[in-house]
Design an enzyme around this catalytic site. Structure first.
Site, PDB file in Angstrom:
ATOM      1  N   GLY A 151       0.859  -1.204   0.000  1.00  0.00           N
ATOM      2  CA  GLY A 151       0.000   0.000   0.000  1.00  0.00           C
ATOM      3  C   GLY A 151       0.881   1.235   0.000  1.00  0.00           C
ATOM      4  O   GLY A 151       0.586   2.244   0.638  1.00  0.00           O
ATOM      5  N   ALA A 152       1.984   1.130  -0.754  1.00  0.00           N
ATOM      6  CA  ALA A 152       3.041   2.151  -0.699  1.00  0.00           C
ATOM      7  C   ALA A 152       2.604   3.507  -1.227  1.00  0.00           C
ATOM      8  O   ALA A 152       3.224   4.522  -0.908  1.00  0.00           O
ATOM      9  CB  ALA A 152       4.251   1.665  -1.506  1.00  0.00           C
TER      10      ALA A 152
ATOM     11  N   HIS B 254      -0.668   3.592  16.261  1.00  0.00           N
ATOM     12  CA  HIS B 254       0.491   4.453  16.508  1.00  0.00           C
ATOM     13  C   HIS B 254       0.306   5.358  17.723  1.00  0.00           C
ATOM     14  O   HIS B 254       1.273   5.841  18.289  1.00  0.00           O
ATOM     15  CB  HIS B 254       0.808   5.300  15.270  1.00  0.00           C
ATOM     16  CG  HIS B 254      -0.169   6.399  15.033  1.00  0.00           C
ATOM     17  ND1 HIS B 254      -1.402   6.181  14.497  1.00  0.00           N
ATOM     18  CD2 HIS B 254      -0.098   7.720  15.282  1.00  0.00           C
ATOM     19  CE1 HIS B 254      -2.044   7.326  14.404  1.00  0.00           C
ATOM     20  NE2 HIS B 254      -1.291   8.278  14.878  1.00  0.00           N
TER      21      HIS B 254
ATOM     22  N   HIS C 184      -6.920   2.383  21.014  1.00  0.00           N
ATOM     23  CA  HIS C 184      -6.141   3.349  21.788  1.00  0.00           C
ATOM     24  C   HIS C 184      -6.642   3.507  23.229  1.00  0.00           C
ATOM     25  O   HIS C 184      -5.889   3.370  24.189  1.00  0.00           O
ATOM     26  CB  HIS C 184      -6.156   4.709  21.076  1.00  0.00           C
ATOM     27  CG  HIS C 184      -5.446   5.767  21.828  1.00  0.00           C
ATOM     28  ND1 HIS C 184      -4.123   5.612  22.208  1.00  0.00           N
ATOM     29  CD2 HIS C 184      -5.845   6.958  22.319  1.00  0.00           C
ATOM     30  CE1 HIS C 184      -3.751   6.682  22.877  1.00  0.00           C
ATOM     31  NE2 HIS C 184      -4.768   7.509  22.966  1.00  0.00           N
TER      32      HIS C 184
HETATM   33  N1  NDP Z   1      -3.964   7.370   6.847  1.00  0.00           N
HETATM   34  C1  NDP Z   1      -3.738   7.298   8.141  1.00  0.00           C
HETATM   35  O1  NDP Z   1      -3.186   8.217   8.777  1.00  0.00           O
HETATM   36  C2  NDP Z   1      -4.127   6.074   8.911  1.00  0.00           C
HETATM   37  C3  NDP Z   1      -4.517   4.922   8.249  1.00  0.00           C
HETATM   38  N2  NDP Z   1      -4.810   3.792   8.966  1.00  0.00           N
HETATM   39  C4  NDP Z   1      -5.163   2.552   8.277  1.00  0.00           C
HETATM   40  O2  NDP Z   1      -4.139   2.233   7.338  1.00  0.00           O
HETATM   41  C5  NDP Z   1      -4.679   1.630   6.170  1.00  0.00           C
HETATM   42  C6  NDP Z   1      -4.266   2.409   4.945  1.00  0.00           C
HETATM   43  O3  NDP Z   1      -4.717   3.726   5.065  1.00  0.00           O
HETATM   44  P1  NDP Z   1      -4.420   4.844   3.970  1.00  0.00           P
HETATM   45  O4  NDP Z   1      -3.000   4.858   3.601  1.00  0.00           O
HETATM   46  O5  NDP Z   1      -4.993   6.080   4.513  1.00  0.00           O
HETATM   47  O6  NDP Z   1      -5.284   4.339   2.741  1.00  0.00           O
HETATM   48  P2  NDP Z   1      -5.149   4.785   1.219  1.00  0.00           P
HETATM   49  O7  NDP Z   1      -6.448   4.482   0.604  1.00  0.00           O
HETATM   50  O8  NDP Z   1      -4.597   6.149   1.123  1.00  0.00           O
HETATM   51  O9  NDP Z   1      -4.044   3.792   0.641  1.00  0.00           O
HETATM   52  C7  NDP Z   1      -4.257   2.440   0.493  1.00  0.00           C
HETATM   53  C8  NDP Z   1      -3.089   1.800  -0.230  1.00  0.00           C
HETATM   54  O10 NDP Z   1      -3.355   0.413  -0.403  1.00  0.00           O
HETATM   55  C9  NDP Z   1      -3.255   0.067  -1.802  1.00  0.00           C
HETATM   56  N3  NDP Z   1      -4.274  -0.915  -2.074  1.00  0.00           N
HETATM   57  C10 NDP Z   1      -5.604  -0.730  -2.086  1.00  0.00           C
HETATM   58  N4  NDP Z   1      -6.232  -1.883  -2.328  1.00  0.00           N
HETATM   59  C11 NDP Z   1      -5.263  -2.828  -2.485  1.00  0.00           C
HETATM   60  C12 NDP Z   1      -5.289  -4.210  -2.764  1.00  0.00           C
HETATM   61  N5  NDP Z   1      -6.416  -4.887  -2.951  1.00  0.00           N
HETATM   62  N6  NDP Z   1      -4.126  -4.868  -2.822  1.00  0.00           N
HETATM   63  C13 NDP Z   1      -2.958  -4.210  -2.639  1.00  0.00           C
HETATM   64  N7  NDP Z   1      -2.879  -2.895  -2.377  1.00  0.00           N
HETATM   65  C14 NDP Z   1      -4.021  -2.221  -2.308  1.00  0.00           C
HETATM   66  C15 NDP Z   1      -3.459   1.380  -2.534  1.00  0.00           C
HETATM   67  O11 NDP Z   1      -2.733   1.495  -3.728  1.00  0.00           O
HETATM   68  P3  NDP Z   1      -3.195   0.908  -5.129  1.00  0.00           P
HETATM   69  O12 NDP Z   1      -4.606   1.306  -5.313  1.00  0.00           O
HETATM   70  O13 NDP Z   1      -2.251   1.502  -6.115  1.00  0.00           O
HETATM   71  O14 NDP Z   1      -2.995  -0.552  -4.983  1.00  0.00           O
HETATM   72  C16 NDP Z   1      -2.801   2.364  -1.614  1.00  0.00           C
HETATM   73  O15 NDP Z   1      -1.402   2.350  -1.820  1.00  0.00           O
HETATM   74  C17 NDP Z   1      -6.186   1.590   6.409  1.00  0.00           C
HETATM   75  O16 NDP Z   1      -6.520   0.339   6.919  1.00  0.00           O
HETATM   76  C18 NDP Z   1      -6.442   2.654   7.464  1.00  0.00           C
HETATM   77  O17 NDP Z   1      -7.545   2.332   8.258  1.00  0.00           O
HETATM   78  C19 NDP Z   1      -4.728   3.790  10.326  1.00  0.00           C
HETATM   79  C20 NDP Z   1      -4.355   4.904  11.022  1.00  0.00           C
HETATM   80  C21 NDP Z   1      -4.038   6.129  10.398  1.00  0.00           C
HETATM   81  O1  LIG Z   2      -5.018   6.881  14.177  1.00  0.00           O
HETATM   82  C1  LIG Z   2      -5.346   8.025  14.136  1.00  0.00           C
HETATM   83  O2  LIG Z   2      -4.474   8.986  14.464  1.00  0.00           O
HETATM   84  C2  LIG Z   2      -4.593  10.270  13.925  1.00  0.00           C
HETATM   85  C3  LIG Z   2      -3.723  11.185  14.780  1.00  0.00           C
HETATM   86  O3  LIG Z   2      -2.394  10.917  14.489  1.00  0.00           O
HETATM   87  P1  LIG Z   2      -1.223  11.817  15.074  1.00  0.00           P
HETATM   88  O4  LIG Z   2      -0.014  11.283  14.419  1.00  0.00           O
HETATM   89  O5  LIG Z   2      -1.554  13.217  14.686  1.00  0.00           O
HETATM   90  O6  LIG Z   2      -1.243  11.614  16.539  1.00  0.00           O
HETATM   91  C4  LIG Z   2      -6.016  10.722  13.940  1.00  0.00           C
HETATM   92  O7  LIG Z   2      -6.112  11.930  13.225  1.00  0.00           O
HETATM   93  C5  LIG Z   2      -6.915   9.698  13.310  1.00  0.00           C
HETATM   94  O8  LIG Z   2      -8.238  10.071  13.541  1.00  0.00           O
HETATM   95  C6  LIG Z   2      -6.735   8.364  13.933  1.00  0.00           C
HETATM   96  O9  LIG Z   2      -7.389   7.394  13.148  1.00  0.00           O
END
Ligand code: NDP
Ligand SMILES: O=C1O[C@H](COP(=O)(O)O)[C@@H](O)[C@H](O)[C@H]1O
Length: 652
Positions: free
Chosen positions: A162-163, A329, A391
């Protein structure tokens, strides 16, 4: 990124990095982590402080955090003899080899040119893989990174699945770079970005580079380190079938690793819907046979108790429990570590940690963050699943647990799960749900949803230590400030001879301990004292430890902390499967009741304190509201007495 080429040779590590970091943590193809290594991390805050006070300052600065972390393993405050008397490398290496232990794979202390079949057999049994899978195809056209002589270090491959996502870009890659920069990753490290998009190595590097910075307080060789790091970064164009994608990833990693015993970490930064497909495919096709494999999984951990149970069962069908790291985190903050450090290493606190002396506990996590970037809350997971399940309940578990047998991750998890299982099911009457009023264009979508963005509740732990003590949770987004803290209010002094001197409100003399992460890191203790001078004026003062005054360092991001724990095999801040289930048992009936009865959340304004009902909830459970900025009053003796509580109740 100008001038960056994929090189067949790893960039040389700077002299300060080689001995301390590569040798201590990774040894000559040696196993690098395990429960015993956890000991390093647990003594953290105090050891850092003590080390800083000794003559080490310069040495620490020169060798970076790696050395500091190694110093922290010492149980006394003295300069370690081995550091002064013998070469650093030799000592650390021998200790780490002794501590070597593998929780998720097999390893060898040498780096054989070819694998001996017994190792293959053992590994295969452990990972439920077929020995025939141990010879991955070789991609002839790609460069080989890990071509150091065998004695240098065990390779580590870290794949970010999910890079291209937000999490990977903003948090995971920057944390990996910070660890690399500070000497915590081995010299032979390879970073692999994996997603379905058609990109090249260079595309990935440019994307990562855009978010990388060096620490303000530790800025030497920044560009050089950045280039070194990026050279070790590769992109895997996985396509739309993760089975094929994982075969590609495995091939690339194997090629980079060569024949050396290697370890692998897989960070699954993918949407929940993709989690199992990715995890199971990698279990089958991308694990190494020659070292340990660990997977990191992001929250939320399921949608209900049942769905979470299914995910857990699927994961456990392919991975050992010890291989799974469920990351939240928010648990990687110093506030959380301080919960246990403060309690278990201070006689002034440890005996007070029970219903006998503690009147209530508040766990507060509020964010200013606006709803626009919290889209996934609405009509989806909501704050209960996202923040409370992991959390908040983990914080309570760490706060309330019995003393663990040791600092080992499993011992701590054993105690946490007991607390989680003792939490009484939450009664809807003791809950306040809120939803941020949204004035943006997305208002239609949001108002149709009942998903809460604010949650307050009074929880009780039905065990002998905490019987009757309310744990008040308050968490929400779109509020007036970022606040993350734990507030502990103590009981009144029995038969307090100064009682009348506090005027009509005895609560004003309540001792309070506050562990704060935001707005700024601090440990605060409210005590009552006499104001100097004639007469008897009592003052409610603060014994404050402000981190910014005490420590002149930039605090690492919590992802760095937790990624390093994964590397160390330290699991205490990651939820074990039984903890996940126990936390769901607390919340699932409540979530069902909310959903079935379509309980409407109280709407609240952006930038405010949240739902008013949270105040009444606090009052109902006897939580003191200390807001009196000017409570000059008269004691019974007629003398004027000032009680000047500087702690205002943060009623978010
Ligand atoms: N964003 C945040 O700050 C936080 C996120 N999370 C959790 O982390 C996870 C990722 O979040 P986030 O980065 O925001 O999500 P995004 O939607 O921004 O990114 C998801 C990534 O996964 C890849 N992806 C999607 N579907 C597939 C698949 N079937 N197989 C392989 N790769 C796939 C996508 O790329 P591509 O489509 O090119 O494959 C993309 O790189 C979620 O579960 C979220 O709940 C938790 C805490 C904080
Ligand atoms: O996991 C989560 O954390 C962020 C807050 O992250 P921080 O690095 O700013 O402490 C929060 O915004 C988000 O709702 C929650 O899912």
């Amino acid at each position: 990124m100008a001038g960056l080429a994929v090189s067949a040779s790893p960039a040389p590590a700077p002299a300060s990095f080689r001995p301390a970091a590569a040798a201590s943590r990774f040894g000559p193809c040696a196993q690098v982590a395990g429960p015993a290594a956890n000991f390093r991390t647990r003594v953290c805050g105090l050891r850092c402080l003590i080390a800083a006070k000794l003559k080490f300052r310069k040495t620490l600065k020169r060798h970076g955090w790696q050395l500091r972390r190694n110093l922290e393993v010492r149980a006394n405050d003295k300069v370690p003899d081995w550091l002064e008397a013998t070469p650093l490398t030799e000592n650390i290496m021998s200790r780490d080899v002794q501590l070597a232990y593998d929780s998720g794979g097999e390893t060898s202390n040498t780096c054989p040119d070819t694998l001996d079949s017994s190792v293959i057999e053992q590994s295969s049994m452990h990972h439920k893989l077929n020995p025939s899978e141990t010879h991955p195809p070789v991609l002839k056209e790609d460069p080989v990174l890990f071509d150091d002589p065998p004695e240098s270090a065990a390779p580590l491959c870290i794949a970010v699945i999910g890079a291209t996502g937000e999490l990977a870009k903003n948090k995971v890659f920057p944390a990996l770079f910070a660890l690399y920069y500070s000497g915590f990753l081995p010299q032979n490290v390879g970073i692999f970005g994996y997603s379905r998009k058609t990109l090249t190595d260079e595309d990935l590097r440019s994307m990562i580079e855009a978010n990388l910075t060096c620490r303000v307080d530790h800025h030497e060789n920044c560009d050089e380190k950045l280039n070194e790091f990026l050279k070790r970064t590769y992109y895997i164009d996985a396509g739309y079938d993760n089975k094929d994608g994982m075969v590609k990833l495995n091939s690339k990693m194997s090629q980079i690793e060569g024949n050396c015993a290697a370890n692998r970490i897989f960070y699954l930064a993918v949407p929940q819907e993709a989690l199992l497909d990715v995890a199971l495919s990698l279990a089958d096709s991308a694990q190494t046979m020659q070292g340990w494999n660990r997977i990191i999984i992001e929250k939320p951990f399921g949608f209900t108790g049942l769905s979470s149970h299914r995910v857990t069962q699927s994961l456990l069908s392919r991975f050992e429990e010890e291989q799974i790291y469920r990351i939240d985190h928010l648990l990687g903050k110093d506030l959380i570590e301080n919960l246990t450090v403060l309690r278990f290493s201070n006689l002034v606190f440890e005996p007070l940690w029970s219903r006998t002396y503690i009147r209530n506990v508040q766990v507060i996590f509020s964010e200013e963050t606006a709803a626009e970037i919290q889209g996934r809350y609405f009509g989806n997971y909501g704050i209960i699943r996202d923040i409370v399940h992991s959390h908040i309940l983990q914080t309570i578990a760490l706060f309330a647990m019995e003393p663990p047998v040791s600092l080992d991750g499993e011992d701590i998890r054993d105690e946490k799960v007991k607390v989680l299982r003792s939490i009484r099911q939450v009664n809807l009457e003791d809950v306040v749900l809120g939803q941020l009023k949204d004035t943006s264009v997305k208002v239609d979508r949001y108002t149709k949803s009942l998903t809460p963005t604010y949650f307050a509740a009074a929880m009780y732990i039905d065990n002998s230590r905490w019987d009757g003590v309310p744990f008040l949770i308050k968490t929400g987004i779109g509020l007036m400030e970022n606040r993350a803290e734990i507030r502990i209010q103590f009981r009144h002094v029995p038969g307090n001879i100064y009682r009348e001197r506090f005027g009509h409100d005895i609560d004003l003399d309540t001792n309070e301990l506050i562990l704060r992460d935001q707005p700024e890191e601090a440990i605060l203790l409210k005590v009552n004292n006499k104001v100097p001078g004639l007469g008897l004026q009592l003052d409610a003062s603060e014994l404050n430890l402000l981190y910014r005054d005490r420590y002149n360092v930039e605090l690492p991001d919590s992802y760095e902390h937790l990624l390093l724990d994964v590397l160390d095999g330290d699991s205490h801040l990651f939820m074990r499967s039984d903890e996940v289930a126990a936390a769901w048992n607390v919340l699932t009936p409540l979530i069902h009741e909310i959903d079935q009865n379509r309980i409407a959340p109280e709407l609240y304004e952006a930038g405010g304190r949240g739902p008013v009902n949270a105040y009444y909830l606090a009052a109902k459970h006897g939580i003191v509201k200390i807001v009196s900025p000017d409570c000059t009053t008269r004691g019974s003796g007629g003398g004027e007495m000032h009680v000047t509580p500087k702690f205002t109740w943060q009623g978010i």
